[in-house]
Design an enzyme around this catalytic site. Structure first.
Site, PDB file in Angstrom:
ATOM      1  N   GLN A   1     -43.224   0.928  10.137  1.00 34.70           N
ATOM      2  CA  GLN A   1     -42.888   2.191  10.815  1.00 34.70           C
ATOM      3  C   GLN A   1     -42.965   2.094  12.331  1.00 34.70           C
ATOM      4  OE1 GLN A   1     -45.578   4.651   8.119  1.00 34.70           O
ATOM      5  NE2 GLN A   1     -43.914   6.066   8.505  1.00 34.70           N
TER       6      GLN A   1
ATOM      7  N   GLY B   1     -51.288   8.457   7.051  1.00 37.73           N
ATOM      8  CA  GLY B   1     -51.066   7.051   6.758  1.00 37.73           C
ATOM      9  C   GLY B   1     -49.954   6.509   7.625  1.00 37.73           C
TER      10      GLY B   1
ATOM     11  N   CYS C   1     -43.255  12.265   5.371  1.00 36.28           N
ATOM     12  CA  CYS C   1     -43.381  10.932   5.957  1.00 36.28           C
ATOM     13  C   CYS C   1     -43.084  11.025   7.447  1.00 36.28           C
ATOM     14  CB  CYS C   1     -42.386   9.985   5.284  1.00 36.28           C
ATOM     15  SG  CYS C   1     -42.408   8.318   5.949  1.00 36.28           S
ATOM     16  N   LEU C   2     -43.856  10.312   8.262  1.00 35.57           N
ATOM     17  CA  LEU C   2     -43.626  10.332   9.712  1.00 35.57           C
ATOM     18  C   LEU C   2     -42.248   9.761  10.064  1.00 35.57           C
ATOM     19  CD1 LEU C   2     -47.157   9.182  10.945  1.00 35.57           C
ATOM     20  CD2 LEU C   2     -46.225  11.503  10.966  1.00 35.57           C
TER      21      LEU C   2
ATOM     22  N   HIS D   1     -47.821   5.665  -1.259  1.00 36.26           N
ATOM     23  CA  HIS D   1     -46.756   5.945  -0.284  1.00 36.26           C
ATOM     24  C   HIS D   1     -46.677   4.782   0.721  1.00 36.26           C
ATOM     25  CE1 HIS D   1     -44.554   8.835   2.537  1.00 36.26           C
ATOM     26  NE2 HIS D   1     -44.895   7.856   3.345  1.00 36.26           N
ATOM     27  N   GLU D   2     -47.852   4.335   1.189  1.00 36.53           N
ATOM     28  CA  GLU D   2     -47.863   3.242   2.181  1.00 36.53           C
ATOM     29  C   GLU D   2     -47.461   1.914   1.543  1.00 36.53           C
ATOM     30  OE1 GLU D   2     -47.891   4.275   5.113  1.00 36.53           O
ATOM     31  OE2 GLU D   2     -48.597   6.271   4.563  1.00 36.53           O
TER      32      GLU D   2
ATOM     33  N   HIS E   1     -43.803   1.713   1.588  1.00 34.92           N
ATOM     34  CA  HIS E   1     -43.264   1.318   2.893  1.00 34.92           C
ATOM     35  C   HIS E   1     -43.187  -0.210   3.009  1.00 34.92           C
ATOM     36  CE1 HIS E   1     -42.580   4.873   5.294  1.00 34.92           C
ATOM     37  NE2 HIS E   1     -43.768   5.371   5.034  1.00 34.92           N
TER      38      HIS E   1
HETATM   39 NI    NI Z   1     -44.323   7.355   5.262  1.00 31.66          NI
END
Ligand code: NI
Length: 169
Positions: A50, A45, A92-93, A134-135, A138
Site C-alpha cells: 500500500q 492495518g 480499506c485505505l 484483510h492484510e 493485500h
Molecule cells: Ni486494505
C-alpha cells in the site's frame, strides 16, 4: 516518515508481494514508516504494497493507536488455522470512500516473523481476525472488493473507474 498510500488500480496492489529475506536497519525504517502512515490515516492495518513496497509485511492495530499494546507487525505471514464465519462492514485505505459487507473466518492463527527475525504466532478473533486476513489478502495482491461478487463488486469498480477517468482518484 508518513508515506503516500496507493489506491486501487496501482499495479503493486494487484500483484503478489515477495518474502522478506534481510532483517536489517532498512526493514526497521520501513516498518516505522508503515506504523506512522497507518496511524496518520486512522487505519487499523496497513500492508507494505500500500506504500509501494512489494514485500510481505503488514502492521495492524485494531485500536488504531488508542491502546499502547495492540500494535502487531508480521513479516512473511502464513495462515495456520482459520475457523468460524463473520460478516461485517469492511473498508480499506486504498479504497477511500468505499465499504461493503465481507464474509471472513471469525478466528485466525498466523505464523510469521517480527522485525528482528524471531518467529511469532498471532491469534485473532472478531475484528482482529478480520484485519489480519484483510492484510494477508493485500500481500496476495487482493483487496476487499475482490471478495465481493456480482452487482456489489461492479458498483465499486465502476465508481472507482469513473473517479480515475475524471482525475479524482
Ligand atoms: Ni486494505
Amino acid at each position: 516518515m508518513i508515506r503516500p498510500i496507493l489506491r486501487h488500480g496501482a499495479g503493486i496492489l494487484h500483484a503478489e508481494a515477495s518474502p522478506v529475506i534481510a532483517f536489517d536497519k532498512e526493514l526497521e525504517t520501513l516498518i516505522e514508516d508503515m506504523v506512522q502512515t497507518m496511524y496518520a490515516a486512522s487505519g487499523v492495518g496497513l500492508a507494505a504494497p500500500q506504500i509501494g513496497v512489494g514485500f510481505r509485511i503488514f502492521v495492524a492495530d485494531p485500536s488504531s493507536g488508542h491502546s499502547l499494546d495492540e500494535l502487531i507487525t508480521v513479516i512473511n505471514p502464513k495462515v495456520l488455522e482459520q475457523d468460524g464465519i463473520q460478516t461485517e462492514e469492511e473498508g480499506c485505505l486504498s479504497l477511500p470512500g468505499f465499504t461493503d459487507r465481507v464474509n471472513r473466518p471469525s478466528r485466525v492463527v498466523l505464523s510469521g516473523y517480527d522485525k528482528d527475525g524471531s518467529s511469532i504466532k498471532v491469534e485473532g478473533t472478531d475484528l482482529l481476525a478480520r484485519v489480519l486476513q484483510h492484510e494477508m489478502d493485500h500481500l496476495n495482491g487482493s483487496l476487499f472488493v475482490d471478495r465481493l461478487h456480482g452487482f456489489r463488486k461492479q458498483k465499486i469498480v465502476r465508481r472507482v473507474r469513473k473517479l480515475q477517468r475524471t482525475g479524482k482518484w
